[in-house]
Design a protein around this motif. Sequence first.
Motif, PDB file in Angstrom:
ATOM      1  N   HIS A  62       0.868  -1.177   0.000  1.00  0.00           N
ATOM      2  CA  HIS A  62       0.000   0.000   0.000  1.00  0.00           C
ATOM      3  C   HIS A  62       0.909   1.233   0.000  1.00  0.00           C
ATOM      4  O   HIS A  62       1.564   1.529   1.009  1.00  0.00           O
TER       5      HIS A  62
ATOM      6  N   ASN B 101      -0.226  -5.693   2.735  1.00  0.00           N
ATOM      7  CA  ASN B 101      -1.471  -6.385   3.065  1.00  0.00           C
ATOM      8  C   ASN B 101      -1.453  -7.738   2.377  1.00  0.00           C
ATOM      9  O   ASN B 101      -0.945  -7.871   1.252  1.00  0.00           O
TER      10      ASN B 101
ATOM     11  N   TYR C 293      -3.378 -10.943   0.682  1.00  0.00           N
ATOM     12  CA  TYR C 293      -4.607 -11.329  -0.006  1.00  0.00           C
ATOM     13  C   TYR C 293      -4.618 -12.850  -0.109  1.00  0.00           C
ATOM     14  O   TYR C 293      -3.706 -13.446  -0.705  1.00  0.00           O
TER      15      TYR C 293
END
Length: 359
Positions: free
Chosen positions: A57, A64, A66
Amino acid sequence: MTADIAHLNTLAGSLYRRHFVKADSRSLWLYGYEPHDLEPLAEEGGEPIHGGSLRWHPLRQEWNVYASHRQNRTFKPSAADDPLAPSKPGGAMTEIPFADFELAIFDNKFPSFHPDVVAPAETIPGMALHRPGGKCEVVVYTPAQEGSLATIGQERRLLLVAAWIDRYEALFAEGHKFVLPFESRGEEVGVTLHHPHGQIYAFDVLPPVQQNMTASFREGYDLATEMVSWGERYEVTRAGGLRVVTPPFARFPYETWIVAEDAVPGPWAFSTEQVDAFAHLLGDMTRRYDSLFGRPTPYMLSLQAAPVGEELTFQFTTQFYPLLRSPDKVKYLASVEQSTGLFTIDIMPEQAAAALKDI
């Protein structure tokens, strides 16, 4: 005794660890005061589930993960379908293919991180992607379907601390950078399995919170000395060289930390007295929370130990984040807190310390 059972001389006493490879190739470790030599029950095979990617980010300066395969993980099973209970001969198989055990740790069936995951095949212009290496494990405190850190008893808490330390050592030896044992308790926190348990995440990238903590300790912040300077106003209780405090900078109502009076990088550096005190305080604080609110208190608990290479300056803490501000009022992380990281706290830390101390 079979070859996969090891005798451990730990700070918590003489213990045994059995390593077992499940039918789907995931590892299971059984810890106890007696060697575990039960025969395994039949279980289904299959391929381990893993995959996903880490995405950077650019504005928040953080990774992050996923992991779409986690969408199908176990969700609020009935007591009869409890996947963390011992398996029953002739009955449904659980994650633990034995009729009994003392404490169990196994590779998570739906991991966010996995050591064998491959690098992402996709590319996104202008975005850094990374393979979500690491490891995710589930820690089952007891074969009983109900209980808490307060009720499982001191001997089992000592066993838990010894198992945490053993996994710290193993996961660091495998090359992981940071290891986080934690517990999420209560549906308000998002718990979907009510069997008493926690988890362990091993990270191959250092999360931003731990990056900041590491930087602060490197720059000379001395939490142990600061804690003493706060005085009794912020202290809840103490035992065996450890104190429980509500930091003046707490972000959650009734947040508490367990801190060593003489700083240590992690629980592996505790003395025997400190291990005993630590196990006691884990149960004592859970009991105090439940007594304060008159109900099983939802909380987030984490053990914040030194990342690899930071042992000389990092100071270990164990942090409780309760999700209640009164028995019937949940502390929600609402728009401002989620959007800015600036928390609004309804209970002054010194008031929280006084209320918990009185119990």
